[in-house]
Design a protein around this motif. Structure first.
Motif, short mmCIF file in Angstrom:
data_model
loop_
_atom_site.label_atom_id
_atom_site.label_comp_id
_atom_site.label_asym_id
_atom_site.label_seq_id
_atom_site.Cartn_x
_atom_site.Cartn_y
_atom_site.Cartn_z
N LYS A 1 0.82 -1.20 0.00
CA LYS A 1 0.00 0.00 0.00
C LYS A 1 0.86 1.26 0.00
N VAL A 2 1.94 1.22 0.76
CA VAL A 2 2.82 2.38 0.84
C VAL A 2 3.47 2.65 -0.52
N LYS A 3 3.93 1.57 -1.17
CA LYS A 3 4.56 1.71 -2.47
C LYS A 3 3.58 2.29 -3.49
N ALA A 4 2.34 1.81 -3.47
CA ALA A 4 1.32 2.32 -4.39
C ALA A 4 1.05 3.80 -4.14
N ALA A 5 1.01 4.19 -2.88
CA ALA A 5 0.78 5.60 -2.53
C ALA A 5 1.93 6.47 -3.02
N ILE A 6 3.15 5.97 -2.88
CA ILE A 6 4.32 6.71 -3.35
C ILE A 6 4.28 6.86 -4.87
N LEU A 7 3.92 5.77 -5.56
CA LEU A 7 3.85 5.82 -7.03
C LEU A 7 2.75 6.77 -7.49
N ARG A 8 1.60 6.76 -6.80
CA ARG A 8 0.52 7.69 -7.13
C ARG A 8 1.00 9.13 -6.94
N GLY A 9 1.72 9.36 -5.85
CA GLY A 9 2.27 10.69 -5.59
C GLY A 9 3.22 11.13 -6.68
N ASP A 10 4.03 10.19 -7.20
CA ASP A 10 4.96 10.50 -8.29
C ASP A 10 4.20 10.89 -9.55
N VAL A 11 3.12 10.17 -9.84
CA VAL A 11 2.31 10.48 -11.03
C VAL A 11 1.67 11.85 -10.89
N ILE A 12 1.15 12.15 -9.71
CA ILE A 12 0.52 13.45 -9.46
C ILE A 12 1.55 14.56 -9.57
N SER A 13 2.73 14.35 -9.00
CA SER A 13 3.80 15.33 -9.06
C SER A 13 4.23 15.58 -10.51
N ARG A 14 4.37 14.50 -11.28
CA ARG A 14 4.76 14.64 -12.68
C ARG A 14 3.71 15.42 -13.47
N GLU A 15 2.44 15.17 -13.18
CA GLU A 15 1.36 15.89 -13.87
C GLU A 15 1.42 17.38 -13.52
N LYS A 16 1.70 17.71 -12.29
CA LYS A 16 1.82 19.13 -11.90
C LYS A 16 2.99 19.78 -12.62
N GLN A 17 4.10 19.06 -12.74
CA GLN A 17 5.26 19.60 -13.44
C GLN A 17 4.95 19.82 -14.92
N ARG A 18 4.21 18.89 -15.51
CA ARG A 18 3.82 19.04 -16.91
C ARG A 18 2.96 20.28 -17.09
N GLN A 19 2.01 20.47 -16.18
CA GLN A 19 1.13 21.64 -16.26
C GLN A 19 1.91 22.94 -16.11
N HIS A 20 2.87 22.96 -15.20
CA HIS A 20 3.71 24.16 -15.05
C HIS A 20 4.43 24.46 -16.36
N PHE A 21 4.98 23.44 -16.98
CA PHE A 21 5.69 23.62 -18.25
C PHE A 21 4.75 24.14 -19.34
N ARG A 22 3.60 23.51 -19.47
CA ARG A 22 2.66 23.86 -20.54
C ARG A 22 1.99 25.22 -20.33
N ARG A 23 1.86 25.65 -19.10
CA ARG A 23 1.14 26.91 -18.82
C ARG A 23 2.08 28.11 -18.63
N PHE A 24 3.36 27.90 -18.80
CA PHE A 24 4.31 28.98 -18.64
C PHE A 24 4.08 30.03 -19.72
N HIS A 25 4.17 31.30 -19.33
CA HIS A 25 3.97 32.42 -20.27
C HIS A 25 5.25 33.26 -20.35
N TYR A 26 5.47 33.78 -21.50
CA TYR A 26 6.64 34.62 -21.74
C TYR A 26 6.74 35.76 -20.72
N GLN A 27 5.60 36.32 -20.36
CA GLN A 27 5.57 37.46 -19.45
C GLN A 27 6.10 37.10 -18.05
N GLU A 28 6.16 35.82 -17.73
CA GLU A 28 6.65 35.39 -16.43
C GLU A 28 8.17 35.43 -16.34
N ALA A 29 8.84 35.64 -17.45
CA ALA A 29 10.30 35.59 -17.49
C ALA A 29 10.86 36.98 -17.80
N GLU A 30 12.16 37.10 -17.60
CA GLU A 30 12.85 38.35 -17.93
C GLU A 30 13.49 38.21 -19.30
#
Length: 159
Positions: A1-30
């Motif tokens: 159960k612990v391993k499954a929870a860790i793997l689910r957390g990894d998938v959720i984390s990866r999805e958040k990282q993907r969203q950050h990448f895809r939603r980045f806007h030029y105006q957010e940078a210098e």
């Protein structure tokens, strides 16, 4: 159960990282150099080049694009099932289409006078409802395939 929870957390984390990448806007940078640097950093966090093979990274990119191009009703149903690989997406999308076709056939049998249906009206209505609402997420062949390698919380089909 612990391993499954860790793997689910990894998938959720990866999805958040993907969203950050895809939603980045030029105006957010210098400027252009800052935008490039920021995109490079976000991409590395999402794809984790140091931890994943080229095949795994390609699988992630193709998975994202495949999910994006699916028709909205199929995409919604497939997302509810939580696929982690392209082969799972394909199997689920095909299952959705098959259920939709079966529901349509059953509906036609009910509405066609003079034709005896092998199923009762109640059974056909239930099948139509399940197909339209997508209440069931079947196990895909990939999940049942013992030869598949589980890497980084994702089923990988490396051929």
């Amino acid at each position: 159960k612990v391993k499954a929870a860790i793997l689910r957390g990894d998938v959720i984390s990866r999805e958040k990282q993907r969203q950050h990448f895809r939603r980045f806007h030029y105006q957010e940078a210098e400027g252009p150099r800052g935008a490039y640097s920021q995109l490079q950093e976000l991409c590395c966090r999402w794809l984790k080049f140091e931890q994943h093979s080229k095949e795994q990274i390609l699988e992630l990119l193709i998975l994202e694009q495949l999910m994006t191009i699916l028709p909205p009703e199929i995409q919604s149903w497939v997302r509810q099932c939580g696929p982690e690989t392209c082969s799972q997406v394909v199997a689920l999308a095909e299952e959705f289409l098959l259920r939709q076709q079966e529901a349509q056939t059953q509906e036609e049998e009910i509405l066609t006078p003079g034709k005896e249906s092998a199923r009762s009206v109640a059974e056909a209505s239930r099948a139509i409802s399940e197909a339209e609402q997508g209440q069931l997420c079947p196990k895909t062949k990939q999940e049942e395939d013992e030869g598949a390698a589980r890497l980084g919380g994702r089923w990988m089909c490396i051929e």
